[in-house]
Design a protein around this motif. Structure first.
Motif, PDB file in Angstrom:
ATOM      1  N   SER A   1       0.823  -1.213   0.000  1.00  0.00           N
ATOM      2  CA  SER A   1       0.000   0.000   0.000  1.00  0.00           C
ATOM      3  C   SER A   1       0.858   1.266   0.000  1.00  0.00           C
ATOM      4  O   SER A   1       0.508   2.249  -0.647  1.00  0.00           O
TER       5      SER A   1
ATOM      6  N   ALA B   1       3.420   7.774  10.676  1.00  0.00           N
ATOM      7  CA  ALA B   1       2.654   7.375  11.858  1.00  0.00           C
ATOM      8  C   ALA B   1       1.590   6.350  11.481  1.00  0.00           C
ATOM      9  O   ALA B   1       1.347   5.386  12.200  1.00  0.00           O
ATOM     10  N   LEU B   2       1.003   6.552  10.322  1.00  0.00           N
ATOM     11  CA  LEU B   2      -0.056   5.654   9.845  1.00  0.00           C
ATOM     12  C   LEU B   2       0.503   4.298   9.399  1.00  0.00           C
ATOM     13  O   LEU B   2      -0.128   3.260   9.581  1.00  0.00           O
TER      14      LEU B   2
ATOM     15  N   GLY C   1       3.221   2.673  10.379  1.00  0.00           N
ATOM     16  CA  GLY C   1       3.937   1.809  11.326  1.00  0.00           C
ATOM     17  C   GLY C   1       5.266   2.370  11.790  1.00  0.00           C
ATOM     18  O   GLY C   1       6.102   1.629  12.282  1.00  0.00           O
TER      19      GLY C   1
ATOM     20  N   ARG D   1       0.362   1.714  14.741  1.00  0.00           N
ATOM     21  CA  ARG D   1      -0.198   2.738  13.848  1.00  0.00           C
ATOM     22  C   ARG D   1      -0.839   3.842  14.670  1.00  0.00           C
ATOM     23  O   ARG D   1      -1.576   3.568  15.609  1.00  0.00           O
ATOM     24  N   VAL D   2      -0.549   5.071  14.282  1.00  0.00           N
ATOM     25  CA  VAL D   2      -1.049   6.236  15.020  1.00  0.00           C
ATOM     26  C   VAL D   2      -1.734   7.180  14.034  1.00  0.00           C
ATOM     27  O   VAL D   2      -1.250   7.397  12.918  1.00  0.00           O
TER      28      VAL D   2
ATOM     29  N   HIS E   1      -6.027   5.592  -0.336  1.00  0.00           N
ATOM     30  CA  HIS E   1      -4.648   5.175  -0.034  1.00  0.00           C
ATOM     31  C   HIS E   1      -4.449   5.078   1.477  1.00  0.00           C
ATOM     32  O   HIS E   1      -3.862   4.113   1.975  1.00  0.00           O
ATOM     33  N   VAL E   2      -4.956   6.087   2.180  1.00  0.00           N
ATOM     34  CA  VAL E   2      -4.825   6.095   3.650  1.00  0.00           C
ATOM     35  C   VAL E   2      -5.510   4.858   4.244  1.00  0.00           C
ATOM     36  O   VAL E   2      -4.958   4.195   5.129  1.00  0.00           O
TER      37      VAL E   2
ATOM     38  N   ARG F   1      -6.020   1.962   2.791  1.00  0.00           N
ATOM     39  CA  ARG F   1      -5.215   0.765   2.481  1.00  0.00           C
ATOM     40  C   ARG F   1      -4.009   0.677   3.413  1.00  0.00           C
ATOM     41  O   ARG F   1      -3.707  -0.377   3.958  1.00  0.00           O
ATOM     42  N   ILE F   2      -3.322   1.824   3.588  1.00  0.00           N
ATOM     43  CA  ILE F   2      -2.134   1.813   4.454  1.00  0.00           C
ATOM     44  C   ILE F   2      -2.551   1.509   5.900  1.00  0.00           C
ATOM     45  O   ILE F   2      -1.835   0.845   6.638  1.00  0.00           O
ATOM     46  N   GLY F   3      -3.733   1.969   6.267  1.00  0.00           N
ATOM     47  CA  GLY F   3      -4.251   1.707   7.618  1.00  0.00           C
ATOM     48  C   GLY F   3      -4.921   0.351   7.762  1.00  0.00           C
ATOM     49  O   GLY F   3      -5.625   0.121   8.741  1.00  0.00           O
TER      50      GLY F   3
ATOM     51  N   HIS G   1      -7.805   4.201  15.219  1.00  0.00           N
ATOM     52  CA  HIS G   1      -6.517   4.136  15.912  1.00  0.00           C
ATOM     53  C   HIS G   1      -6.705   4.104  17.422  1.00  0.00           C
ATOM     54  O   HIS G   1      -7.669   4.655  17.949  1.00  0.00           O
TER      55      HIS G   1
END
Lengths: 217, 282
Positions: free
Chosen positions: A3, A75-76, A78, B66-67, B88-89, B91-93, B142
């Motif tokens: 991602s 931060a998102l 990792g 993850r924050v 995208h956010v 997916r990354i999350g 989160h």
């Protein structure tokens, strides 16, 4: 992992920061590969040129994202180290995307067939160049070196040193091995070991630079 | 249960001290407000709590993998469309596509992103861009959310939506750390971290320090209703006051409950004669 690579590729595609280095590389390949000569000679040039191009790609990839945005995504994703490592992998992929063009052009442009063994022998120095170039980019990008002028000077110095000093591993050594007409068994072992050591070394430097960048912010 | 622990955390850039050593423990399901002047070290502290900056000395323990972190200046890729960026956010999350789409729609509606979430980020107004930043933070659920001046550029009408998002996150056990400049938000914060001269001071139960006095007209026919009406306010105390022939009812409440109490009194036909913050002159 995928991602972040996808996001970085999408971001860089939209801002077109990869286009100039790609174009320069393709132009050099198109102009400088001599016609009707053995392909391996051309490919060694391609591998050498890929070193500064991959450093450029890496610098463009890292510096095109603002520090705040990078922190937010890190931060998102990792953590700073993980995120920066993944962005570096994206930059490496952007550099490796040029390798097929180099080999294909050498194949089409030069006299005689290119055995599979020679193709493999050509891929390794290209890969090593891309990994080392990306590592140079990682060392000179923000926040480690804030000003682009200094980043340019340092990357030029490193690139010139790696190319100009005879037998210096990994890039110059790999290119010299590629240029030798026939690879011996010993050369293959040296080539493979150099590639493996380069990849491990690059990963360590990437990790160290990412850790240091977190300290600097 | 303590989620985040800061132990003697400090930060300096070269010789310049940005934050002096700080100890702090933040429990899960807690919201903490950081207050301080510009350049006092708020953002540096927020970055360290979010794990994106390393303290010069001390340790920050318990940061989740993850924050959700909204930086002071949110600068996403300007040529990317807002919905694409949020996907995208997602997916990354680690959100799947369907959940991400539903959450994006829901957050766009709650925050009132206009004219639509399909615009390029560079074309959005400052306020709408800030809303995208907030949507990005609240998209995955989160355990730690760090908001650096989340109301900058945000229209007042969107503040309750942000408060609701923060409240929902706290209710599901997340830690929310936000820096604020608004006096009302600061005084109503359950826990305040005040930074002055690069030194942070933790003020517990700020609301207990700032109580509000309501003087209401005696409404004898409704006197019996008062106790029942005030039962849902945890911080309320009531006293009767007689001066000569004047009789009044005085209600004390924590400032966190003052707006709701005022609304309740007025809605039930009571007349508020005077309202005074504890420590004010009258």
């Amino acid at each position: 992992m995928g991602s972040v690579l996808r996001y970085t590729a999408s971001r860089c595609a939209l801002s077109q920061v990869w286009v100039p280095p790609w174009l320069v590389y393709l132009l050099i390949v198109a102009i400088a590969y001599p016609p009707n000569t053995p392909a391996l000679g051309s490919l060694s040039l391609g591998a050498i040129v890929l070193l500064p191009i991959s450093a450029w790609l890496c610098l463009a990839t890292l510096n095109s994202e603002s520090e705040q945005q990078s922190a937010s995504m890190a931060a998102l994703a990792g953590g700073v180290v993980t995120y920066r490592m993944l962005v570096l992998v994206s930059a490496l992929c952007a550099a490796l995307a040029l390798v097929p063009f180099s080999i294909l052009y050498a194949l089409l442009h030069n006299a005689g067939p290119l055995p599979v063994g020679d193709v493999v022998a050509a891929v390794l120095p290209h890969g090593v160049s891309a990994a080392v170039g990306t590592t140079i980019g990682a060392l000179v990008a923000r926040p480690l070196i804030a000003r682009v002028g200094f980043a340019l000077v340092w990357s030029c110095l490193l690139v010139v040193a790696l190319i100009a000093i005879p037998h210096l591993p990994p890039v110059r050594l790999m290119v010299e091995l590629l240029e030798s007409a026939h690879l011996h068994a010993g050369d293959v072992i040296v080539s493979g070991a150099t590639t493996a050591a380069t990849l491990v070394g690059a990963a360590i430097v990437w990790w160290a630079s990412a850790t240091f960048s977190r300290r600097r912010t | 249960m303590t989620l985040i622990t800061l132990h003697q955390v400090s930060k300096r850039y070269g010789d310049r001290i940005v934050l002096r050593p700080l100890d702090l423990a933040i429990r899960g399901g807690e919201s903490i407000v950081v207050q301080g002047a510009n350049g006092s070290g708020k953002s540096t502290l927020m970055r360290m709590i979010a794990g994106v900056s390393r303290p010069t000395s001390g340790t920050v323990d318990g940061i989740p993998e993850r924050v959700g972190y909204l930086p002071e200046r949110f600068r996403p890729p300007s040529l990317m469309r807002a919905d694409v960026y949020l996907r995208h956010v997602g997916r990354i999350g680690n959100l799947n596509a369907t959940t991400a789409r539903q959450r994006i729609d829901s957050l766009s509606h709650i925050l009132g992103i206009r004219p639509s979430v399909n615009e390029r980020l560079g074309r959005l107004s400052k306020g709408n861009l800030q809303k995208i930043g907030l949507a990005q933070v609240f998209l995955p659920e989160h355990r730690l959310i760090v908001l650096d001046e989340p109301r900058t550029g945000l229209e007042r009408a969107a503040w309750p939506a942000l408060d609701e998002l923060i409240s929902n996150a706290v209710q599901r056990g997340a830690v929310v750390v936000s820096s604020e400049h608004d006096a009302h938000l600061i005084e109503s914060a359950p826990r305040l971290l005040r930074i002055a001269a690069n030194e942070a001071t933790v003020i517990e139960q700020v609301t207990a320090l700032r109580r509000v006095e309501f003087v209401v007209l005696p409404a004898s026919e409704k006197a019996g209703e008062l106790d029942r009406m005030l039962a849902r306010f945890s911080s309320v105390t009531v006293e009767s006051r007689t001066a000569g022939r004047d009789h009044s009812v005085v209600i004390w409440a924590d400032s966190s409950e003052k707006d709701a109490l005022l609304l309740c009194l007025l809605a039930n036909g009571w007349t508020v004669n005077r309202l005074r913050m504890d420590g004010d002159r009258g």
